[in-house]
Design an enzyme around this catalytic site. Structure first.
Site, mmCIF file in Angstrom:
data_model
loop_
_atom_site.group_PDB
_atom_site.id
_atom_site.type_symbol
_atom_site.label_atom_id
_atom_site.label_comp_id
_atom_site.label_asym_id
_atom_site.label_seq_id
_atom_site.Cartn_x
_atom_site.Cartn_y
_atom_site.Cartn_z
ATOM 1 N N ASP A 1 0.853 -1.179 0.000
ATOM 2 C CA ASP A 1 0.000 0.000 0.000
ATOM 3 C C ASP A 1 0.898 1.242 0.000
ATOM 4 O O ASP A 1 2.121 1.159 0.146
ATOM 5 C CB ASP A 1 -0.941 -0.016 1.202
ATOM 6 C CG ASP A 1 -2.244 0.744 0.935
ATOM 7 O OD1 ASP A 1 -2.245 1.640 0.063
ATOM 8 O OD2 ASP A 1 -3.252 0.454 1.594
ATOM 9 N N GLU B 1 -10.483 6.733 4.695
ATOM 10 C CA GLU B 1 -9.862 6.136 5.875
ATOM 11 C C GLU B 1 -9.137 7.186 6.702
ATOM 12 O O GLU B 1 -8.734 8.230 6.205
ATOM 13 C CB GLU B 1 -8.887 5.022 5.478
ATOM 14 C CG GLU B 1 -7.662 5.496 4.740
ATOM 15 C CD GLU B 1 -7.797 5.352 3.246
ATOM 16 O OE1 GLU B 1 -6.769 5.134 2.580
ATOM 17 O OE2 GLU B 1 -8.916 5.473 2.741
#
Length: 735
Positions: free
Chosen positions: A316, A512
């Protein structure tokens, strides 16, 4: 001369690139002879008729260490300075992050940008094309004017895997129309705590729902990667357990036994691998204190070994840089991640420093050459399968599909299938199209609010951020006389002359981090004040809740005549009015358990907590809901049914099983129960039913949503257990 044509489809005009005539921009170590000279134009890796494995072997044999290290490197488009560094440093992949864009922001500019970068990538001696990744998580959401579908939580409410596959194909077409060949989707997390800011990225709280929705992978890639006209590499993310962190904290720690981790969070990834997903992205989160990017057991042993994943693993965004808790890459962080099984590192900015450190780790022997070759083999295989070597540029025949009427119609269908009717006192819904209506709420006429995060920007924002139909516009288009619809955001001006007041309230956009709600989960003050004004008028109040998760509404619910969970519907708000006015009956079922209060979080199916609305709940227009809390499951009496036991997976010390219940009688069942002696096993979790144990017998009764079975119909429940699976003798009783 080598001619490189456009990618994915014959309709686009062919583009020629004379690679031999293009100079190499910038120095690189151990540069081989250019691939496209007359002496090398017929090299095996350039021959599309040869098997992919052989082409990869041939290309690997010609690559320098710098070529190989570049293939492991992914950088943000805007970090390239100058663009020629893409070739200089042999970069294998480019991405656009959540806030990365082009100007003007339209499909044509995106396609032009992609082709410009690809031309630069192809100037290297071996002419290895780049692969470009983007988060198209509910449509091609970085592109203004693209079709935006409901976020995954709404898609989970549809319970329609075939629809999801069609959505995947539509997204592939729009992504292909901008040149991009890799989508960081689908998110297969199993959200177990609604405080988590990524809850809306989950299809649901039980492993069955995300597993079923892996049809998105097939839609995006095609039955075989590269075989379809619009084939885009899919990414199963985020591996593993990010939906189960303690407290629902983003990038937190998932504290579970391996048995529970495998039972709840692994099944969707197993199904995605079975479908041939090309990439897997790791999670920022940890499992029992070990970060996913450093967990060789989960990445190499389980994912690549046990599950047989043959694609490549990507990190990520800057996640490798988090391993030591300090800012800035270190060689130790890089070697830890690559040796754990990371095949491509999303750097995404300081690529020069990263490559220097990576080279140092390899030359020092801390990363074996075999690991570098394995990572390259995985990445290059996908590039060959996608056809990037033969068709590296944008297929402009797909550019016009971005935001097309056909895709918007599909999105509208997804919106109406996702609507979950939770309350309908007195059958007030559907509303008559001739009614005099008052519409209020901050999300009634706000396409940014109804689209949520990851909409033309990472966190999204309120306002007219893209093109589409708001809920209010959908209402006005549906009624017989739009002049009989009055709108005021705050509810000012409502009076008793209106047949109903429609309040469109809920959450404003987030992604997020910012979306985590560790404290309250209720409506904001504006919503509460708007609802109070509507209620004070005496007009029946119908609430459309636009949110990425269940909200704490128990205190307000008694004052509402109807409640429709609309989730985050995306750009096609008319899908909400389709259900509101009865053109289509609501068919959505809750993909998550709806809490009575935020203090219950985490609350999930089968955990024994009393919910406001249970997992799988949803009314339709042939039923009313006199009480906000659904009635208890009926006590089963004797009926005709059978139960069949099937082990799904096993590991040292435990297993997962599925039990199929079938109505074998001639009359419909309204409930069922299955009991058996678990012997040496101990059940550790259960879904799609409720469990009781007494006197060495385990009894599972139906959930509220799966007790009714017509003759010949089946349903199922699943569980995990410690101990051996065996072959238990099941006894089924129906009512």
């Amino acid at each position: 001369m080598r001619v490189l044509t456009t990618r994915r489809g014959p309709a686009a005009a062919a583009l020629a690139l004379f690679v031999a005539a293009l100079p190499l921009i910038g120095p690189a170590a151990d540069v081989p002879e250019p691939a496209a000279t007359s002496s090398t134009a017929g090299l095996p890796y350039q021959n599309s008729s040869l098997p992919v494995a052989g082409r990869v072997d041939d290309l690997l044999s010609r690559m320098t260490l710098d070529d190989k290290l570049g293939q492991l490197t992914q950088i943000e488009k805007d970090a390239l300075a100058p663009q020629s560094d893409l070739a200089t440093y042999r970069i294998g992949s480019v991405l656009s992050g959540g806030d990365s864009t082009v100007s003007p922001n339209n499909a044509q500019t995106w396609a032009d940008t992609y082709d410009s970068l690809q031309r630069t990538a192809l100037t290297t001696p071996l002419g290895i094309p780049m692969i470009y990744g983007i988060d198209a998580v509910h449509g091609h959401n970085a592109v203004r004017g693209a079709t935006l579908f409901p976020h995954n939580i709404g898609i989970g409410a549809t319970r329609d895997p075939a629809l999801v596959q069609r959505i995947g194909l539509a997204v592939a077409e729009e992504v292909s129309g901008t040149g991009i060949d890799w989508d960081f989707a689908p998110c297969l997390c199993v959200a177990r705590n609604d405080r988590w800011g990524r809850t809306y990225e989950s299809y649901g709280e039980t492993p069955e729902l995300p597993s079923a929705m892996t049809t998105f992978v097939t839609g995006l890639q095609g039955e075989t990667l590269g075989a379809g006209p619009a084939s885009v590499l899919a990414t199963a993310k985020h591996y593993l357990g990010d939906g189960g962190t303690t407290g629902g904290v983003d990038q937190g720690n998932t504290e579970l036994s391996e048995t529970e981790l495998r039972a709840i969070h692994l099944p969707p990834f197993k199904e995605a691998v079975r479908r041939g997903v090309g990439a897997v992205m790791l999670s920022y989160s940890s499992w029992n204190g070990i970060k996913s990017h450093a967990n060789k057991y989960l990445v190499t042993d389980v994912l690549k070994g046990e599950l047989g994943f043959t694609g490549f693993v990507v990190s990520d965004w800057a996640a490798v840089d988090q391993l030591d808790g300090q800012n800035g890459f270190t060689g130790a962080e890089i070697s830890t991640a690559v040796n754990a099984g990371v095949d491509m590192v999303m750097v995404p900015h300081d690529y020069k420093h990263f490559l220097t450190l990576l080279r140092g780790e390899v030359t020092a022997g801390r990363i074996p050459q075999s690991r570098i070759d394995d990572a390259n083999r995985r990445v290059l295989t996908k590039k060959f399968q996608l056809g990037l070597f033969e068709r590296p540029f944008t297929d402009r025949s797909y550019t016009a599909t971005v935001g097309s009427a056909a895709h918007r119609n599909l999105a509208r269908q997804a919106v109406r299938e996702s609507q979950v009717l939770l309350k309908n006192d007195g059958g007030i819904l559907p509303l008559p199209k001739s009614a005099k209506l008052f519409v209020a709420g901050k999300s009634a006429d706000d396409i940014g609010n109804q689209s949520g995060g990851w909409t033309v920007g990472w966190q999204g924002r309120s306002g007219p951020v893209t093109d589409g139909t708001t809920v209010l516009q959908g209402i006005r288009a549906a009624v017989t006389d739009p002049s009989r619809v009055t709108y005021d955001r705050y509810g000012n001006g409502v009076d008793a002359s209106y047949g109903a007041a429609v309040a469109v309230v809920g959450e404003t956009p987030y992604a997020e981090g910012r979306g985590d709600r560790p404290n309250g989960m209720g409506l904001d003050q504006e919503d509460l004040q708007t609802l109070a004004r509507l209620k004070a008028s005496g007009v029946p109040v119908v609430v459309l809740l636009v949110s990425g998760r269940p909200l704490d509404i128990s205190a307000q619910l008694p004052g509402w005549k109807a409640l429709l969970a609309s989730w985050l519907p995306g750009t096609e708000g008319a899908g909400v009015s389709d259900v509101l006015f009865g053109d289509y009956a609501p068919a959505g079922k809750l993909p998550v358990t709806w809490m009575k209060s935020a203090s219950q979080e985490p609350i999930n199916d089968g955990d024994g907590k009393a919910a406001l609305f249970p997992y799988g709940y949803g009314l339709t227009y042939d039923a009313t809901d006199p009480n906000p809390t659904p009635p208890p499951t009926p006590t089963p009496t004797q009926g005709a049914c059978t139960a069949k036991f099937r082990p799904v997976s096993s590991w040292q010390g435990g297993y997962q099983a599925e039990v199929t219940v079938e109505n074998t009688g001639s009359a419909a069942l309204t409930g069922w129960s299955v009991d058996w002696d678990p012997a040496d096993s101990t059940l550790t979790s259960l879904w799609n039913g409720s469990l009781t144990t007494a006197q060495d017998r385990a009894t599972v009764r139906n959930a509220a949503f799966n007790g009714s079975l017509r003759p010949g119909a089946t349903t199922s429940f699943g569980f995990t257990a410690s101990g051996p699976a065996g072959a238990p003798a099941l006894h089924c009783t129906g009512s």
